[in-house]
Write a protein that holds these residues in place. Sequence first.
Motif, PDB file in Angstrom:
ATOM      1  N   SER A  12       0.408  -1.000   0.271  1.00  0.00           N
ATOM      2  CA  SER A  12       0.279   0.390  -0.459  1.00  0.00           C
ATOM      3  C   SER A  12       0.939   0.635   0.004  1.00  0.00           C
ATOM      4  O   SER A  12      -0.057   2.270   0.266  1.00  0.00           O
ATOM      5  CB  SER A  12      -1.048  -0.107   0.767  1.00  0.00           C
ATOM      6  N   THR A 132       1.526  -4.577 -10.221  1.00  0.00           N
ATOM      7  CA  THR A 132       0.276  -4.450 -10.652  1.00  0.00           C
ATOM      8  C   THR A 132      -0.271  -2.923 -10.133  1.00  0.00           C
ATOM      9  O   THR A 132      -0.304  -3.274  -8.867  1.00  0.00           O
ATOM     10  CB  THR A 132      -1.205  -5.456 -11.309  1.00  0.00           C
ATOM     11  N   VAL A 133      -0.554  -2.107 -10.591  1.00  0.00           N
ATOM     12  CA  VAL A 133      -1.225  -0.717 -10.385  1.00  0.00           C
ATOM     13  C   VAL A 133      -3.072  -1.478  -9.983  1.00  0.00           C
ATOM     14  O   VAL A 133      -3.575  -1.024 -10.612  1.00  0.00           O
ATOM     15  CB  VAL A 133      -1.287   0.643 -11.114  1.00  0.00           C
ATOM     16  N   THR A 134      -3.212  -0.926  -8.530  1.00  0.00           N
ATOM     17  CA  THR A 134      -4.997  -1.630  -9.025  1.00  0.00           C
ATOM     18  C   THR A 134      -5.453  -0.426  -8.508  1.00  0.00           C
ATOM     19  O   THR A 134      -7.066  -0.653  -8.246  1.00  0.00           O
ATOM     20  CB  THR A 134      -5.034  -2.795  -7.336  1.00  0.00           C
ATOM     21  N   ASP A 135      -4.954   0.880  -7.528  1.00  0.00           N
ATOM     22  CA  ASP A 135      -5.532   2.021  -7.767  1.00  0.00           C
ATOM     23  C   ASP A 135      -4.489   2.604  -6.953  1.00  0.00           C
ATOM     24  O   ASP A 135      -3.583   2.660  -6.910  1.00  0.00           O
ATOM     25  CB  ASP A 135      -6.812   1.896  -6.355  1.00  0.00           C
ATOM     26  N   GLU A 136      -4.898   4.292  -7.071  1.00  0.00           N
ATOM     27  CA  GLU A 136      -3.687   5.708  -6.544  1.00  0.00           C
ATOM     28  C   GLU A 136      -2.852   4.826  -5.807  1.00  0.00           C
ATOM     29  O   GLU A 136      -1.352   4.972  -5.788  1.00  0.00           O
ATOM     30  CB  GLU A 136      -4.241   6.641  -5.828  1.00  0.00           C
ATOM     31  N   LYS A 137      -2.868   4.488  -4.582  1.00  0.00           N
ATOM     32  CA  LYS A 137      -1.787   3.906  -3.921  1.00  0.00           C
ATOM     33  C   LYS A 137      -1.188   2.227  -3.949  1.00  0.00           C
ATOM     34  O   LYS A 137      -0.532   1.823  -3.379  1.00  0.00           O
ATOM     35  CB  LYS A 137      -2.353   3.783  -1.984  1.00  0.00           C
ATOM     36  N   ASN A 138      -3.035   1.324  -3.698  1.00  0.00           N
ATOM     37  CA  ASN A 138      -2.129   0.163  -4.148  1.00  0.00           C
ATOM     38  C   ASN A 138      -1.576  -1.106  -4.885  1.00  0.00           C
ATOM     39  O   ASN A 138      -1.768  -0.336  -6.117  1.00  0.00           O
ATOM     40  CB  ASN A 138      -3.354  -0.622  -3.311  1.00  0.00           C
ATOM     41  N   ARG A 139      -0.518  -1.346  -4.067  1.00  0.00           N
ATOM     42  CA  ARG A 139      -0.056  -2.424  -5.248  1.00  0.00           C
ATOM     43  C   ARG A 139      -0.068  -3.780  -5.877  1.00  0.00           C
ATOM     44  O   ARG A 139       0.609  -4.271  -4.370  1.00  0.00           O
ATOM     45  CB  ARG A 139       1.419  -2.143  -5.547  1.00  0.00           C
TER      46      ARG A 139
END
Length: 150
Positions: A12, A132-139
């Motif tokens: 995160s 992989t970018v899952t959202d702005e913060k999370n990978r």
Amino acid sequence: CGMTHLDTLLSSNEDQTMKIASHFTQEYFQPGVPILLSGQIGAGKTYFTKGIAEALGISSREVISPSFALINEYHGPVCILNHMDFYRLENWQEVEQLGIEEYFTSNSFTVIEWGERFLAHFLPPYYVVKLTVTDEKNRLIEIFYQNYGQ
């Protein structure tokens, strides 16, 4: 002839990405076996490399993406970290001109950003790390290993 899936982790933030990479370096990564990093710009490939550096006793501050140099070498107390970036390379011939095999030695770790673009040309063994970018913060970080004859 699929790759062995070693782990899937969620990060995160950048510190967490570095910690995950450090842990994997200690647990799994081996000198002489290249680590191919896959992921869009901003996914954390350079931060993952910084984490590998820290595990090898190299300051993460030294680690910057070698977009223009193509290869940066960082010297740690025991090992060398070769940090490559294949983003600007068009084909495997350009990779071969770098003489990359010479970098895969028993006292060095080699990390290749955008290395998966040339996956078909690499001879096993090698690791693939997919960010992989899952959202702005999370990978999402997935780690695979391709062994001889798999």
